[in-house]
Design an enzyme around this catalytic site. Structure first.
Site, PDB file in Angstrom:
ATOM      1  N   ARG A  28       0.819  -1.219   0.000  1.00  0.00           N
ATOM      2  CA  ARG A  28       0.000   0.000   0.000  1.00  0.00           C
ATOM      3  C   ARG A  28       0.857   1.276   0.000  1.00  0.00           C
ATOM      4  O   ARG A  28       0.521   2.252   0.676  1.00  0.00           O
ATOM      5  CB  ARG A  28      -0.926   0.045   1.221  1.00  0.00           C
ATOM      6  N   ARG A  32      -2.731   7.110   1.315  1.00  0.00           N
ATOM      7  CA  ARG A  32      -3.070   8.272   2.131  1.00  0.00           C
ATOM      8  C   ARG A  32      -2.025   8.731   3.127  1.00  0.00           C
ATOM      9  O   ARG A  32      -2.175   9.814   3.694  1.00  0.00           O
ATOM     10  CB  ARG A  32      -4.396   8.002   2.853  1.00  0.00           C
ATOM     11  N   ARG A  41      -5.884  13.859  -4.135  1.00  0.00           N
ATOM     12  CA  ARG A  41      -7.226  13.330  -3.875  1.00  0.00           C
ATOM     13  C   ARG A  41      -8.233  14.422  -3.510  1.00  0.00           C
ATOM     14  O   ARG A  41      -9.441  14.183  -3.562  1.00  0.00           O
ATOM     15  CB  ARG A  41      -7.148  12.270  -2.763  1.00  0.00           C
ATOM     16  N   ASP A  77      -7.484  -0.906  -7.273  1.00  0.00           N
ATOM     17  CA  ASP A  77      -8.021  -1.577  -6.096  1.00  0.00           C
ATOM     18  C   ASP A  77      -8.443  -2.984  -6.483  1.00  0.00           C
ATOM     19  O   ASP A  77      -8.764  -3.234  -7.654  1.00  0.00           O
ATOM     20  CB  ASP A  77      -9.207  -0.817  -5.500  1.00  0.00           C
ATOM     21  N   TYR A 152     -16.228  -9.802   0.146  1.00  0.00           N
ATOM     22  CA  TYR A 152     -16.818  -8.467  -0.047  1.00  0.00           C
ATOM     23  C   TYR A 152     -18.133  -8.548  -0.811  1.00  0.00           C
ATOM     24  O   TYR A 152     -19.097  -7.844  -0.503  1.00  0.00           O
ATOM     25  CB  TYR A 152     -15.840  -7.551  -0.780  1.00  0.00           C
TER      26      TYR A 152
HETATM   27  O1  CP3 Z   1       0.198   1.182  -3.118  1.00  0.00           O
HETATM   28  C1  CP3 Z   1      -0.808   0.470  -3.227  1.00  0.00           C
HETATM   29  O2  CP3 Z   1      -0.786  -0.678  -2.791  1.00  0.00           O
HETATM   30  C2  CP3 Z   1      -2.001   1.070  -3.873  1.00  0.00           C
HETATM   31  C3  CP3 Z   1      -2.908   0.175  -4.596  1.00  0.00           C
HETATM   32  C4  CP3 Z   1      -3.901  -0.592  -3.717  1.00  0.00           C
HETATM   33  C5  CP3 Z   1      -5.070  -0.032  -3.114  1.00  0.00           C
HETATM   34  N1  CP3 Z   1      -5.774  -1.051  -2.537  1.00  0.00           N
HETATM   35  C6  CP3 Z   1      -5.443   1.400  -3.135  1.00  0.00           C
HETATM   36  C7  CP3 Z   1      -6.462   1.913  -2.201  1.00  0.00           C
HETATM   37  C8  CP3 Z   1      -3.888  -1.957  -3.425  1.00  0.00           C
HETATM   38  C9  CP3 Z   1      -2.826  -2.984  -3.773  1.00  0.00           C
HETATM   39  C10 CP3 Z   1      -5.087  -2.239  -2.701  1.00  0.00           C
HETATM   40  C11 CP3 Z   1      -5.451  -3.598  -2.274  1.00  0.00           C
HETATM   41  C12 CP3 Z   1      -6.646  -3.804  -1.466  1.00  0.00           C
HETATM   42  N2  CP3 Z   1      -7.812  -3.084  -1.458  1.00  0.00           N
HETATM   43  C13 CP3 Z   1      -6.796  -4.911  -0.580  1.00  0.00           C
HETATM   44  C14 CP3 Z   1      -5.781  -6.023  -0.362  1.00  0.00           C
HETATM   45  C15 CP3 Z   1      -4.695  -5.604   0.552  1.00  0.00           C
HETATM   46  C16 CP3 Z   1      -5.111  -5.490   1.979  1.00  0.00           C
HETATM   47  O3  CP3 Z   1      -4.977  -4.378   2.518  1.00  0.00           O
HETATM   48  O4  CP3 Z   1      -5.542  -6.491   2.595  1.00  0.00           O
HETATM   49  C17 CP3 Z   1      -8.062  -4.802   0.006  1.00  0.00           C
HETATM   50  C18 CP3 Z   1      -8.648  -5.735   1.038  1.00  0.00           C
HETATM   51  C19 CP3 Z   1      -8.709  -3.648  -0.556  1.00  0.00           C
HETATM   52  C20 CP3 Z   1     -10.075  -3.128  -0.292  1.00  0.00           C
HETATM   53  C21 CP3 Z   1     -10.030  -1.725   0.155  1.00  0.00           C
HETATM   54  N3  CP3 Z   1      -9.946  -0.643  -0.686  1.00  0.00           N
HETATM   55  C22 CP3 Z   1     -10.048  -1.232   1.475  1.00  0.00           C
HETATM   56  C23 CP3 Z   1     -10.148  -2.100   2.729  1.00  0.00           C
HETATM   57  C24 CP3 Z   1      -9.957   0.173   1.400  1.00  0.00           C
HETATM   58  C25 CP3 Z   1      -9.927   1.160   2.547  1.00  0.00           C
HETATM   59  C26 CP3 Z   1      -8.478   1.302   2.859  1.00  0.00           C
HETATM   60  C27 CP3 Z   1      -8.147   2.421   3.771  1.00  0.00           C
HETATM   61  O5  CP3 Z   1      -6.960   2.824   3.700  1.00  0.00           O
HETATM   62  O6  CP3 Z   1      -8.997   2.927   4.515  1.00  0.00           O
HETATM   63  C28 CP3 Z   1      -9.866   0.517   0.037  1.00  0.00           C
HETATM   64  C29 CP3 Z   1      -9.729   1.884  -0.533  1.00  0.00           C
HETATM   65  C30 CP3 Z   1      -8.351   2.176  -1.039  1.00  0.00           C
HETATM   66  N4  CP3 Z   1      -7.668   1.357  -1.899  1.00  0.00           N
HETATM   67  C31 CP3 Z   1      -7.563   3.339  -0.760  1.00  0.00           C
HETATM   68  C32 CP3 Z   1      -6.378   3.186  -1.495  1.00  0.00           C
HETATM   69  C33 CP3 Z   1      -5.238   4.155  -1.596  1.00  0.00           C
HETATM   70  C34 CP3 Z   1      -7.960   4.539   0.105  1.00  0.00           C
HETATM   71  C35 CP3 Z   1      -8.948   5.327  -0.723  1.00  0.00           C
HETATM   72  C36 CP3 Z   1      -8.914   6.838  -0.561  1.00  0.00           C
HETATM   73  O7  CP3 Z   1      -7.984   7.486  -1.066  1.00  0.00           O
HETATM   74  O8  CP3 Z   1      -9.853   7.343   0.033  1.00  0.00           O
END
Ligand code: CP3
Length: 349
Positions: A28, A32, A41, A77, A152
């Site tokens: 990740r 943020r 963003r 994502d 999900y």
């Molecule tokens: O550098 C990176 O890894 C960015 C790419 C990436 C994102 N999500 C961006 C994102 C990757 C590889 C993911 C994977 C992801 N997404 C997983 C598997 C990894 C893990 O953490 O277990 C899962 C379960 C998700 C589902 C998901 N999407 C969640 C739980 C959330 C909230 C995360 C949070 O930080 O609160 C997201 C949204 C998301 N995906 C964000 C980002 C940067 C935050 C969105 C925002 O900017 O508001």
């Protein structure tokens, strides 16, 4: 090292080949905790950012400009490819489904992904990143693993225990299996398409597989994963990474999956994960993301402990055991990355 070999340090470590230093990236890493991400963003919502190749490419490259990472991961994502499969998803900021999949009919109606037609913007973002990324750095493409996406889809969003999803598995085993197969085939094709567009490695995120007992893992998930990894292997030569989060108890059942690198969460020492997997494979991990909140000396000592734990492995990619927390100080990330490089420059371990 062979001077004519153009593969990156990251790819070499993934294949268990000799490396000039232990490669590092942060799970990740585009997100943020970076002020430049938060700034961007404010001008664009998350979904638009993931669907606009120039913006997705720019965000992917943000951590690469700030840190000496050995790999970038595409800004996207795991839920991004679901919309064209007939499942709409909102982000608040985690995924929320207005209409979760709660009946056998809907489970069977989810359609297979055709990456080139359904998510051309992802493939275009990969091409854009690859053309700008320094050649020594790898680009990781990724997808959600079938069971994690299933969680999900059925639950309708994040959950403490995904009880709705796990009970659907038992109440509707056949429809669940059909849905898991659709997800498995789709994500395998998706990873192959990302490799075709220029990703140097591909990774499958299984954030919730650790909630399954060994019997239900073997019955519902293993056959689907086995087929998915076989499809990826047949479709691309690039290294394949699997992250079974909190999956320590399942590792011995995962030995026969055809891929290159297991990513390990921080609850299991790397050498113990290696023993459960039977050895011979590179591992990725597994610093606890909370270590980034300690004083610098403690952070670097914790990193050294991971490096010591990795001694004797077939290959090691240094990373966190799960995603970086959004409150993390980016200065700590810089310290960590530079330290791992310095410590391992004479040779890993
Ligand atoms: O550098 C990176 O890894 C960015 C790419 C990436 C994102 N999500 C961006 C994102 C990757 C590889 C993911 C994977 C992801 N997404 C997983 C598997 C990894 C893990 O953490 O277990 C899962 C379960 C998700 C589902 C998901 N999407 C969640 C739980 C959330 C909230 C995360 C949070 O930080 O609160 C997201 C949204 C998301 N995906 C964000 C980002 C940067 C935050 C969105 C925002 O900017 O508001």
């Amino acid at each position: 090292m062979n001077a004519s070999d153009t593969s990156t340090v990251f790819e070499r470590a993934a294949r268990g080949l000799p490396v000039p230093h232990t490669p590092v990236w942060i799970m990740r890493q585009a997100g943020r905790y970076l002020p430049e991400y938060r700034k961007l963003r404010r001008t664009v919502d998350f979904v638009t950012a993931t669907r606009t190749p120039e913006i997705a490419a720019r965000i992917t490259l943000q951590p690469m400009q700030r840190f000496e990472m050995d790999a970038s991961i595409l800004f996207s994502d795991i839920m991004t490819p679901l919309d064209p499969m007939g499942v709409s998803v909102d982000f608040k900021p985690g995924p929320v489904l207005p209409e979760p999949v709660r009946t056998p009919e809907r489970a069977r109606a989810v359609r297979e992904l055709v990456p080139e037609a359904d998510v051309p913007f992802v493939l275009e973002a990969i091409r854009a990143v690859r053309s700008e990324l320094r050649p020594e750095a790898a680009l990781i493409g990724f997808a959600g693993a079938p069971f994690t996406l299933f969680c999900y889809l059925v639950e309708g969003g994040g959950s403490k225990d995904f009880m709705t999803a796990r009970s659907f598995l038992r109440r509707e085993p056949e429809a669940s299996q059909a849905l898991l197969r659709t997800l498995g085939r789709s994500m395998a094709r998706y990873l192959v398409a990302q490799a075709g567009a220029g990703a140097d490695a591909v990774m499958l995120f299984d954030s919730w597989v650790g909630m399954l007992g060994p019997e239900s893992y073997r019955r519902f998930v293993h056959p689907v994963l086995k087929e998915a990894f076989a499809t990826v292997r047949a479709g691309t030569d690039c290294p394949v990474i699997y992250f079974p989060n909190r999956g320590g108890a399942l590792l011995s059942s995962m030995r026969d999956l055809d891929m290159d690198v297991f990513a390990v969460d921080w609850t299991l020492p790397l050498h113990r994960a290696d023993a459960r997997l039977g050895g011979g494979r590179a591992l990725q991990g597994n610093l606890d993301p909370a270590e980034l909140f300690g004083p610098p000396e403690a952070l670097l000592a914790a990193a050294d402990a991971v490096l010591a734990d990795a001694e004797g492995l077939a290959g090691h990619i240094f990373s966190l055991g799960h995603g970086i927390d959004r409150r993390t100080d980016p200065g700590q990330v810089a310290r960590l990355v530079d330290h791992v490089h310095e410590r391992t420059r004479a040779g890993p371990g």
